[in-house]
Scaffold this motif. Sequence first.
Motif, mmCIF file in Angstrom:
data_model
loop_
_atom_site.group_PDB
_atom_site.id
_atom_site.type_symbol
_atom_site.label_atom_id
_atom_site.label_comp_id
_atom_site.label_asym_id
_atom_site.label_seq_id
_atom_site.Cartn_x
_atom_site.Cartn_y
_atom_site.Cartn_z
ATOM 1 N N GLU A 1 0.810 -1.222 0.000
ATOM 2 C CA GLU A 1 0.000 0.000 0.000
ATOM 3 C C GLU A 1 0.841 1.268 0.000
ATOM 4 O O GLU A 1 0.540 2.223 -0.729
ATOM 5 N N PRO B 1 -10.386 0.159 -4.901
ATOM 6 C CA PRO B 1 -10.536 -0.415 -3.558
ATOM 7 C C PRO B 1 -10.648 -1.931 -3.621
ATOM 8 O O PRO B 1 -11.302 -2.490 -4.509
ATOM 9 N N LYS C 1 -10.685 -5.589 -0.923
ATOM 10 C CA LYS C 1 -10.775 -6.139 0.431
ATOM 11 C C LYS C 1 -10.036 -7.465 0.468
ATOM 12 O O LYS C 1 -10.234 -8.329 -0.399
#
Length: 415
Positions: free
Chosen positions: A18, A86, A88
């Motif tokens: 990230e 995005p 998950k």
Amino acid sequence: MNYLNPANLAIIACPGGEVFADEVIVHLKKGYRRTFERQTVEIGKRYGLDREQVIKRINFINDAISPAPHLPGNIAAFRTPHFKVPAKFTLFPNGEIKAEILESVRGKDIYIVQDVENHYPVNFNDGDTKKSLTVNDHLLTIFVTIDAAKQAGASRVTLVVPVYPYARQDKKKGREGLTAGRIGKMLESLGVDRIITLDIHSREIENAFNHMRLENLHASYQVIRTLCRIPGFLSEDLVVVSPDTGRVDRNKFYATALKKPLALLYKERDYSRVSKDAMENNIAEVKLLGDIRGKTVFMADDRLDTGGTLLKSMQFLKEQGASKVICSISLPLFTGDAIKYFSDAYREGLFYRIIGTNAVYQEDLLKQEWYISVNITSLFAQTISRLHQGLSVSSLLDNRDIIVKLLNEGNLAPA
């Protein structure tokens, strides 16, 4: 970086990647804004239009070619592209990992970013679970993310791994596998079109691929800029030293660019001894070809794990009369107790500075007085943008011309 509607460029950050991905995105946004502003001025001059007219027409064209009814944002201003997708990541109690992409990526050019050597705790399960991952864990995360992107209809998948996993397992000396190439074939079979990495240990790894491309970037430009900001570096009596025969080409590049002599360390190894850590390795004897007495020494290497080989080289160079030792490391892993050993060596005066890149996420290393971090995310951002637009990346893969030009012009000297 030519301006082109980047709506189809998308970046997915795996757990561990990230920080690197976010910095790359910052540079991508800055690059597209600079190019947009420059082209606005140039088109306005050419067609006799004011700035607002040009911006509206560019945005009109981008809206017209977008698969959506229109792109969000003010039609009279630069609309910052949205690059990050995005996702998950779920870690199940039995250790399985699942990746879910949370918005449509159908038809997009996907860049999956992962730092396989990030061993700090990373987030899973919406931040409810933190876990430190091994290289193998990171690889599984890459696999499930690639699969999710392909299942979601991505048109092209590029893997961005500043450190190529298993890169040192590239030669076979007995009954062992060529795992570096095998990892590439596994990624290729999952549908990866291209890999972007930094200073891969051996270019022969690419020979194992059938269709997948490898873009091998180098941080030499960023390293030389940093070197030249060290007070008095260019004016000192400097010798570039290759730490072993396998790094001669890399250090010859620096010697040629800096117009300094090149020396060589030759290491004899006892392969009956197993390297355990930085202090217990299999180096039996070190020999020097060249003269370094009273000189500043600069050495460049591709990666540093436990650091035993480099520590022994530094000690030998000081024994041979080197006045100052400076090293650059493209992939500063610093595994085990390497930071402690190098801090001890620094206090003993074995070296002056180590320059490393942010290809590997580090926290403790950045706190050390002797360590200088070089940011290479701009290099990756430029590469991603050019590949997305179908432009040449030759000048990024081989940057010796711009280094020589800037050195000759004196633009790399400290301010």
